[in-house]
Design an enzyme around this catalytic site. Structure first.
Site, PDB file in Angstrom:
ATOM      1  N   ALA A 140       0.790  -1.183   0.068  1.00 55.23           N
ATOM      2  CA  ALA A 140       0.118   0.143   0.146  1.00 55.23           C
ATOM      3  C   ALA A 140       0.916   1.308   0.002  1.00 55.23           C
ATOM      4  O   ALA A 140       0.765   2.253  -0.710  1.00 55.23           O
ATOM      5  CB  ALA A 140      -0.951  -0.080   1.278  1.00 55.23           C
ATOM      6  N   LYS A 191       0.879 -16.716   0.072  1.00 50.81           N
ATOM      7  CA  LYS A 191       2.181 -15.937   0.337  1.00 50.81           C
ATOM      8  C   LYS A 191       2.581 -15.424   1.659  1.00 50.81           C
ATOM      9  O   LYS A 191       3.694 -15.353   1.970  1.00 50.81           O
ATOM     10  CB  LYS A 191       2.316 -15.202  -0.937  1.00 50.81           C
ATOM     11  CG  LYS A 191       1.407 -13.976  -1.045  1.00 50.81           C
ATOM     12  CD  LYS A 191       1.868 -12.633  -0.155  1.00 50.81           C
ATOM     13  CE  LYS A 191       0.784 -11.908  -0.195  1.00 50.81           C
ATOM     14  NZ  LYS A 191       1.005 -10.663   0.861  1.00 50.81           N
ATOM     15  N   SER A 254       6.323  -5.308   4.014  1.00 51.19           N
ATOM     16  CA  SER A 254       5.299  -6.198   4.535  1.00 51.19           C
ATOM     17  C   SER A 254       5.212  -6.820   5.795  1.00 51.19           C
ATOM     18  O   SER A 254       6.299  -6.767   6.431  1.00 51.19           O
ATOM     19  CB  SER A 254       5.807  -7.518   3.633  1.00 51.19           C
ATOM     20  OG  SER A 254       5.388  -8.731   4.335  1.00 51.19           O
TER      21      SER A 254
HETATM   22  N1  LIG Z   1      -1.491  -3.038   3.233  1.00 44.37           N
HETATM   23  C1  LIG Z   1      -1.091  -3.588   2.164  1.00 44.37           C
HETATM   24  O1  LIG Z   1      -0.071  -3.521   1.581  1.00 44.37           O
HETATM   25  C2  LIG Z   1      -2.115  -4.512   1.482  1.00 44.37           C
HETATM   26  C3  LIG Z   1      -3.078  -5.254   2.159  1.00 44.37           C
HETATM   27  N2  LIG Z   1      -3.974  -6.135   1.432  1.00 44.37           N
HETATM   28  C4  LIG Z   1      -4.913  -6.738   2.341  1.00 44.37           C
HETATM   29  O2  LIG Z   1      -5.869  -5.968   2.709  1.00 44.37           O
HETATM   30  C5  LIG Z   1      -6.539  -6.212   3.800  1.00 44.37           C
HETATM   31  C6  LIG Z   1      -6.806  -5.094   4.763  1.00 44.37           C
HETATM   32  O3  LIG Z   1      -5.467  -4.746   5.035  1.00 44.37           O
HETATM   33  P1  LIG Z   1      -4.858  -3.178   5.495  1.00 44.37           P
HETATM   34  O4  LIG Z   1      -5.750  -2.122   4.934  1.00 44.37           O
HETATM   35  O5  LIG Z   1      -3.370  -3.012   4.876  1.00 44.37           O
HETATM   36  O6  LIG Z   1      -4.998  -3.463   7.079  1.00 44.37           O
HETATM   37  P2  LIG Z   1      -4.570  -2.283   8.365  1.00 44.37           P
HETATM   38  O7  LIG Z   1      -4.232  -3.332   9.196  1.00 44.37           O
HETATM   39  O8  LIG Z   1      -3.840  -1.466   7.820  1.00 44.37           O
HETATM   40  O9  LIG Z   1      -6.131  -1.595   8.476  1.00 44.37           O
HETATM   41  C7  LIG Z   1      -7.270  -2.495   8.891  1.00 44.37           C
HETATM   42  C8  LIG Z   1      -8.315  -1.744   9.087  1.00 44.37           C
HETATM   43  O10 LIG Z   1      -9.582  -2.440   9.060  1.00 44.37           O
HETATM   44  C9  LIG Z   1     -10.333  -1.772  10.134  1.00 44.37           C
HETATM   45  N3  LIG Z   1     -11.353  -2.980  10.857  1.00 44.37           N
HETATM   46  C10 LIG Z   1     -10.675  -3.748  11.553  1.00 44.37           C
HETATM   47  N4  LIG Z   1     -11.968  -4.796  12.232  1.00 44.37           N
HETATM   48  C11 LIG Z   1     -12.776  -4.154  11.767  1.00 44.37           C
HETATM   49  C12 LIG Z   1     -14.305  -3.909  12.044  1.00 44.37           C
HETATM   50  N5  LIG Z   1     -14.624  -5.054  12.652  1.00 44.37           N
HETATM   51  N6  LIG Z   1     -15.160  -2.876  11.700  1.00 44.37           N
HETATM   52  C13 LIG Z   1     -14.644  -2.009  10.713  1.00 44.37           C
HETATM   53  N7  LIG Z   1     -13.514  -2.095  10.549  1.00 44.37           N
HETATM   54  C14 LIG Z   1     -12.501  -2.839  11.025  1.00 44.37           C
HETATM   55  C15 LIG Z   1      -9.293  -1.327  10.997  1.00 44.37           C
HETATM   56  O11 LIG Z   1      -9.900  -0.263  11.997  1.00 44.37           O
HETATM   57  C16 LIG Z   1      -8.465  -0.751  10.033  1.00 44.37           C
HETATM   58  O12 LIG Z   1      -8.861   0.590   9.778  1.00 44.37           O
HETATM   59  C17 LIG Z   1      -5.505  -7.369   4.626  1.00 44.37           C
HETATM   60  O13 LIG Z   1      -6.226  -8.487   4.376  1.00 44.37           O
HETATM   61  C18 LIG Z   1      -4.483  -7.337   3.701  1.00 44.37           C
HETATM   62  O14 LIG Z   1      -4.076  -8.562   3.405  1.00 44.37           O
HETATM   63  C19 LIG Z   1      -3.589  -6.505   0.201  1.00 44.37           C
HETATM   64  C20 LIG Z   1      -2.663  -5.745  -0.545  1.00 44.37           C
HETATM   65  C21 LIG Z   1      -1.635  -4.681   0.077  1.00 44.37           C
HETATM   66  O1  LIG Z   2      -0.112  -8.383   0.436  1.00 47.87           O
HETATM   67  C1  LIG Z   2       0.604  -7.274   0.492  1.00 47.87           C
HETATM   68  C2  LIG Z   2       1.271  -6.767  -0.628  1.00 47.87           C
HETATM   69  O2  LIG Z   2       1.143  -7.458  -1.964  1.00 47.87           O
HETATM   70  C3  LIG Z   2       0.947  -6.733   1.701  1.00 47.87           C
HETATM   71  O3  LIG Z   2       1.697  -7.720   2.484  1.00 47.87           O
HETATM   72  P1  LIG Z   2       1.569  -7.592   4.037  1.00 47.87           P
HETATM   73  O4  LIG Z   2       0.204  -7.773   4.760  1.00 47.87           O
HETATM   74  O5  LIG Z   2       2.734  -8.622   4.558  1.00 47.87           O
HETATM   75  O6  LIG Z   2       1.944  -6.394   4.508  1.00 47.87           O
END
Ligand SMILES: NC(=O)C1=CN([C@@H]2O[C@H](COP(=O)(O)OP(=O)(O)OC[C@H]3O[C@@H](n4cnc5c(N)ncnc54)[C@H](O)[C@@H]3O)[C@@H](O)[C@H]2O)C=CC1
Ligand SMILES: O=C(CO)COP(=O)(O)O
EC number: 1.1.1.94
Length: 343
Positions: A140, A191, A254
């Site tokens: 992200a 992964k 990551s």
């Molecule tokens: N951050 C990255 O680089 C990437 C993340 N992802 C995937 O995206 C998904 C989300 O990840 P991120 O945005 O990175 O997570 P994050 O940890 O940055 O944020 C998670 C968000 O979800 C919210 N949340 C959690 N439980 C909740 C609930 N019950 N109701 C409402 N909001 C809730 C939190 O408050 C927070 O705003 C993950 O499964 C991750 O694998 C996919 C590609 C890249």
């Molecule tokens: O899925 C991701 C990049 O493609 C992000 O990986 P992490 O959830 O390990 O930060």
């Protein structure tokens, strides 16, 4: 270009990065999050300082805590909620769905309550089956910094794939298509296990031969598992497979890699996960996958070794031993080589 109304569920780093691309593309975007202070911060300052600091957000991106309004007003919904809470949030939006709404999961993990993927949770709604999965090497913070990025939209439905391309394509964000939903989604979830292994290995200062071996054997293990559950092995050669494995297994951005690195540096699992402050999906994924691999007799020495290390206090040597002396002898599985009596 047609202007769409989009809603992104989740105030985390990935949801914010995606919402910002779509707002920059001129679509009407609302981002739902439960934290009122965060809503206020984004709307007043154009920043999500906890999850995506240093990334100025488009002024038309509207943060909101009003779930009902956000869903009703959108034609496409991206669900960027960690797997632990995904089902609970989807249950809340179910009564608000209509048959023409498109639902996209961006979450790379398994439901901790039962062995299923996020698209399975989405498909259980009785109203719309216009469903897709977005996955790929998509750190992200790099997306938000404008680094050139490729991603994959997987769906059996042409309209779903076209809509996501229309919403997200930009000079720095390219979206490819795949009809193999199962493969793309499993690749993104699996992964994370191997990113933990690679973080651990890096903390131990292993060389590039070793890193290459771990990553390549990880790809073999991931695709073996996925093919058993109906995925196309060729998907693992694409961005959602090899692409995401490279990004996540080599980047300190990551969270999963960082969990591995912290453990390799002497922290226990609880300390390592707590220190991240964001979701690291690989720990739950590891539990679910190893249990399922046992049930189905699937050979997954790296996942098995990591599971023993994290959950059973096994020594690191057992993980190394799993890889160096395991029973799998062929380099490439799914080959046309008639002799390959793959395990
Ligand atoms: N951050 C990255 O680089 C990437 C993340 N992802 C995937 O995206 C998904 C989300 O990840 P991120 O945005 O990175 O997570 P994050 O940890 O940055 O944020 C998670 C968000 O979800 C919210 N949340 C959690 N439980 C909740 C609930 N019950 N109701 C409402 N909001 C809730 C939190 O408050 C927070 O705003 C993950 O499964 C991750 O694998 C996919 C590609 C890249
Ligand atoms: O899925 C991701 C990049 O493609 C992000 O990986 P992490 O959830 O390990 O930060």
């Amino acid at each position: 270009m047609m202007k769409h109304s989009v809603c992104v569920l989740g105030g985390g780093s990935f949801g914010t990065a995606l919402a910002n691309i779509m707002a920059n593309n001129g679509h009407q975007v609302s981002q739902w999050m439960r934290n009122e202070e965060q809503v206020e911060e984004i709307n007043l300052t154009g920043l999500n300082s906890r999850y995506l600091p240093n990334a100025p957000l488009h002024r038309e991106l509207l943060a909101t805590s009003n779930l009902e309004q956000a869903i009703r007003e959108s034609d496409t919904v991206f669900v960027s909620i960690p797997s632990k809470s995904f089902e609970q949030v989807v249950q809340r939006i179910e009564p608000l769905l209509t048959a023409d709404k498109i639902l996209i999961s961006t979450t790379k993990g398994f439901n901790p309550n039962r062995f299923e993927l996020m698209s399975d949770v989405l498909r259980r709604n009785p109203i719309t089956q216009k469903i897709g999965v977005l996955s790929g090497p998509n750190l992200a913070k790099e997306i938000a910094a404008g680094q050139m990025t490729g991603s994959v939209i997987a769906s059996a439905d042409d309209l779903v794939r076209q809509r996501v391309i229309e919403l997200l394509k930009s000079p720095t964000f390219r979206v490819y298509e795949n009809r193999d939903c199962k493969g793309v989604e499993l690749a993104g979830a699996l992964k994370n296990i191997y990113a933990i292994v690679c973080g651990l290995a890096k903390a131990m200062n292993v060389g590039e031969n070793t890193m290459s071996m771990i990553m390549t054997r990880s790809l073999a293990e991931m695709s073996r598992f996925a093919v058993h559950f109906g995925a196309n092995p060729m998907t693992f050669l694409g961005l959602a497979g090899m692409g995401d494995l490279i990004a996540t297994c080599t980047s300190p951005l990551s969270r999963n890699y960082r969990v591995g690195f912290a453990i390799g540096s002497g922290e226990n699992l609880e300390e390592a996960v707590g220190g991240i402050g964001e979701v690291a999906e690989g720990v739950n994924t590891l539990k679910m996958v190893v249990e399922e691999a046992h049930k189905h007799g699937l050979y997954m020495p790296l996942a098995e070794g990591l599971s023993k290390l994290l959950f059973e206090n096994a020594k690191l040597e057992s993980l190394i031993g799993s890889m160096m002396t395991g029973e799998q002898k062929w380099d490439v599985e799914f080959a046309t080589n008639e002799e390959s009596d793959n395990v």
